[in-house]
Each structure stands twice: as structure tokens, then as C-alpha cells.
Design a protein around this motif. Structure first.
Motif, PDB file in Angstrom:
ATOM      1  N   SER A   1       0.794  -1.230  -0.310  1.00  0.00           N
ATOM      2  CA  SER A   1       0.121  -0.139  -0.117  1.00  0.00           C
ATOM      3  C   SER A   1       0.796   1.084   0.292  1.00  0.00           C
ATOM      4  N   PRO A   2       0.441   2.237  -0.966  1.00  0.00           N
ATOM      5  CA  PRO A   2       1.523   3.582  -0.658  1.00  0.00           C
ATOM      6  C   PRO A   2       1.427   4.238   0.255  1.00  0.00           C
ATOM      7  N   PHE A   3      -0.271   3.790   0.559  1.00  0.00           N
ATOM      8  CA  PHE A   3       0.072   4.916   2.139  1.00  0.00           C
ATOM      9  C   PHE A   3       0.489   4.693   3.095  1.00  0.00           C
TER      10      PHE A   3
ATOM     11  N   HIS B   1      -0.124  12.180  -2.895  1.00  0.00           N
ATOM     12  CA  HIS B   1      -1.142  11.599  -2.659  1.00  0.00           C
ATOM     13  C   HIS B   1      -2.223  10.979  -3.794  1.00  0.00           C
TER      14      HIS B   1
ATOM     15  N   THR C   1      -5.768  -5.719   3.261  1.00  0.00           N
ATOM     16  CA  THR C   1      -7.143  -5.493   3.562  1.00  0.00           C
ATOM     17  C   THR C   1      -8.308  -6.706   2.608  1.00  0.00           C
TER      18      THR C   1
ATOM     19  N   VAL D   1     -12.300   0.242   7.682  1.00  0.00           N
ATOM     20  CA  VAL D   1     -11.160  -1.401   7.226  1.00  0.00           C
ATOM     21  C   VAL D   1     -10.356  -1.000   5.862  1.00  0.00           C
ATOM     22  N   ARG D   2      -9.530   0.115   6.212  1.00  0.00           N
ATOM     23  CA  ARG D   2      -8.986   0.985   6.031  1.00  0.00           C
ATOM     24  C   ARG D   2      -7.373   0.339   6.691  1.00  0.00           C
ATOM     25  N   VAL D   3      -5.938   0.853   5.430  1.00  0.00           N
ATOM     26  CA  VAL D   3      -5.197   0.824   5.883  1.00  0.00           C
ATOM     27  C   VAL D   3      -4.471   2.136   5.412  1.00  0.00           C
ATOM     28  N   PRO D   4      -2.985   2.477   6.153  1.00  0.00           N
ATOM     29  CA  PRO D   4      -3.064   2.494   6.992  1.00  0.00           C
ATOM     30  C   PRO D   4      -3.678   2.937   8.003  1.00  0.00           C
TER      31      PRO D   4
ATOM     32  N   VAL E   1      -4.771   2.761  -6.304  1.00  0.00           N
ATOM     33  CA  VAL E   1      -5.302   2.048  -5.935  1.00  0.00           C
ATOM     34  C   VAL E   1      -6.616   1.668  -6.827  1.00  0.00           C
TER      35      VAL E   1
ATOM     36  N   ASP F   1      -5.944   6.838   8.497  1.00  0.00           N
ATOM     37  CA  ASP F   1      -5.256   7.162   7.793  1.00  0.00           C
ATOM     38  C   ASP F   1      -3.745   8.192   7.801  1.00  0.00           C
ATOM     39  N   SER F   2      -3.047   7.816   6.255  1.00  0.00           N
ATOM     40  CA  SER F   2      -1.796   8.385   6.270  1.00  0.00           C
ATOM     41  C   SER F   2      -2.000   9.805   6.738  1.00  0.00           C
ATOM     42  N   ASN F   3      -2.855  10.474   6.144  1.00  0.00           N
ATOM     43  CA  ASN F   3      -2.548  12.120   6.709  1.00  0.00           C
ATOM     44  C   ASN F   3      -2.383  12.462   8.156  1.00  0.00           C
TER      45      ASN F   3
ATOM     46  N   TYR G   1      -8.108  -1.518  -8.289  1.00  0.00           N
ATOM     47  CA  TYR G   1      -9.400  -2.175  -7.967  1.00  0.00           C
ATOM     48  C   TYR G   1     -10.303  -1.836  -8.870  1.00  0.00           C
TER      49      TYR G   1
HETATM   50  N1  LIG Z   1      -7.023   8.396   2.307  1.00  0.00           N
HETATM   51  C1  LIG Z   1      -6.456   6.635   2.689  1.00  0.00           C
HETATM   52  C2  LIG Z   1      -6.119   6.399   1.880  1.00  0.00           C
HETATM   53  C3  LIG Z   1      -6.394   4.889   2.300  1.00  0.00           C
HETATM   54  C4  LIG Z   1      -6.613   3.507   1.277  1.00  0.00           C
HETATM   55  O1  LIG Z   1      -6.956   3.831   0.397  1.00  0.00           O
HETATM   56  N2  LIG Z   1      -5.815   2.497   1.695  1.00  0.00           N
HETATM   57  C5  LIG Z   1      -6.316   1.221   0.939  1.00  0.00           C
HETATM   58  C6  LIG Z   1      -4.889   0.544   0.343  1.00  0.00           C
HETATM   59  S1  LIG Z   1      -3.578   0.590  -0.042  1.00  0.00           S
HETATM   60  C7  LIG Z   1      -7.314   0.388   1.511  1.00  0.00           C
HETATM   61  O2  LIG Z   1      -7.017   0.484   2.215  1.00  0.00           O
HETATM   62  N3  LIG Z   1      -8.475   0.124   0.506  1.00  0.00           N
HETATM   63  C8  LIG Z   1      -9.165  -0.305   0.913  1.00  0.00           C
HETATM   64  C9  LIG Z   1     -10.650   0.008   0.718  1.00  0.00           C
HETATM   65  O3  LIG Z   1     -10.344   0.834   0.693  1.00  0.00           O
HETATM   66  O4  LIG Z   1     -11.728  -0.636   1.361  1.00  0.00           O
HETATM   67  C10 LIG Z   1      -5.058   7.274   3.902  1.00  0.00           C
HETATM   68  O5  LIG Z   1      -4.152   8.270   2.721  1.00  0.00           O
HETATM   69  O6  LIG Z   1      -4.497   6.262   4.285  1.00  0.00           O
END
Ligand SMILES: N[C@@H](CCC(=O)N[C@@H](CS)C(=O)NCC(=O)O)C(=O)O
Length: 205
Positions: free
Chosen positions: A9-11, A99, A33, A47-50, A106, A62-64, A110
């Protein structure tokens, strides 16, 4: 501190790079994820990373938001992000473009990989990928001017640009065919020689 997510994940990777550059100790929990939805849901309701679990158990998502905290914690000199004024706006603008490229790349991945083949709509994939291309071209233009995207040292703008470039190379390599962004590619090559970048390259397995 525990960083949740894999450097694919780039984030996650850009967060790991900031942790390393600021020499903040952390361990990484490589949840995905796609495969570890239930476990990630316990940490982040969307349900997202990081996510970043602080030593007292507080969870940042959220990376920000995470990087905002890391800079407060470990960058009193405001080296990665100027504290105010036009310098701060310029770095934030370039960082946001990087970003944005990550988000769109991403999203295209998907669209292409998480749908049954007959439900992939090429028109939309092309639209999203044209946004990736627009962002990469803007970063390339900025990279062509000097050694760093802004000023005389590495900032959040360079971190995001390099991570966005490298993620594109993994997720949509055809967008980088024939080296269309040579200045950005050269910036990525220079930065990837630094330990914080080299140590966060995603290794499958
Ligand atoms: N704005 C978020 C974006 C995070 C994001 O989209 N992460 C992806 C992995 S690359 C994720 O968790 N995807 C699963 C989803 O959105 O359902 C950040 O900067 O952390």
C-alpha cells in the motif's frame, strides 16, 4: 508504535518512510485489506490501512492524520514540511498531487482486479488512469527543475512523489513504459538509495 498494513500500500509505505526518516521506533503488522478484513475492522471501522497504534493504545487512522502526528512528534525543525506560509503550501500542494496519484492508481487497480472481468468498464478505468498520468506529469515537471521537488532537501513532497511513482510501477507498469517521466524516475532512483526508502520496498511473501 505499531504500523498496521503492508508496504504494498503506498499509503502504508509513505508512513513507514516518515517513521524511519524521523527515527521513530515502530513495529509493522502486515495485515492486508483483501485477506485480513475482520482483523483490520477491529482497528479501523472503515477497514483501511494504514492505522497506527500508539504505545498507550490510541489508534490513528489515515496516512495524512498519522503523518501529521509523526511530524509533531519527531520533526521539530519542520524539515519534512515547512511550518507555515508559501513554503508549507508549496510542499503540501506537491505532496497532495503525489497522494492523488496513489489514490487514483489504487482505484484503477481495484477496478481492474476486484471486479469480474465482464464488469470492468474500460471507459472508467481510462478516466482514472488519465488522472494518474496527469499527476505523474506534474510531478515530473517539478522534478525536472532541481534535485528535490521543493527547496534544497528532501520533504514530504519527494516522499509522496517517489512512493506514487513506485506504486505505479507495480500496479500499472504500462503507464511507465518507455520512461515517460524521466526526471521523476531519476528522483525515485536517488531516493531509493536511502535506507528509509530501500527498506520499505514491498517484498511479497
Ligand atoms: N486516504 C487514505 C487512503 C487509504 C487507502 O485507501 N488504503 C487502501 C490500501 S492501499 C485501503 O485500505 N483500501 C481498502 C478500502 O478502501 O476498502 C490514506 O491516506 O491513508
Amino acid at each position: 508504535m505499531k504500523l498496521i498494513g503492508r508496504n504494498l500500500s503506498p499509503f502504508v509505505r509513505r508512513t513507514a518512510i516518515v517513521l524511519k526518516l524521523l527515527k521513530l521506533p515502530y513495529e509493522q503488522v502486515g495485515l492486508s485489506t483483501a485477506d485480513d478484513t475482520a482483523e483490520i475492522a477491529k482497528i479501523n471501522p472503515v477497514v483501511r490501512v494504514p492505522s497506527l497504534v500508539l504505545n498507550d493504545g490510541e489508534i490513528l487512522v489515515d496516512s495524512n492524520a498519522i503523518i501529521d502526528h509523526l511530524l509533531e512528534l519527531g520533526d521539530p525543525e519542520h524539515s519534512l514540511l515547512p511550518s507555515r506560509g508559501p513554503e508549507r503550501r508549496a510542499v503540501l500542494r506537491l505532496a497532495a498531487i503525489g497522494h492523488g496519484v496513489m489514490e487514483k492508481c489504487v482505484s484503477s487497480s481495484y477496478e481492474r482486479n476486484r471486479r469480474p472481468k465482464e464488469k470492468v468498464f474500460d471507459g472508467w478505468v481510462n478516466q482514472v488512469e488519465s488522472q494518474v498520468v496527469g499527476g505523474l506529469a506534474a510531478l515530473n515537471e517539478a522534478a525536472a527543475k532541481d534535485d528535490f521537488l521543493y527547496g534544497d532537501h528532501l520533504t514530504l513532497a519527494d516522499i509522496n512523489a517517489v512512493v506514487a511513482h513506485d506504486f505505479t510501477a507495480t500496479a500499472a507498469p504500462y503507464l511507465l513504459k518507455d520512461n515517460p517521466y524521466p526526471a521523476l524516475a531519476a528522483l525515485a532512483q536517488r531516493c531509493n538509495e536511502r535506507p528509509a526508502f530501500a527498506e520499505t520496498v514491498f517484498k511479497p511473501g
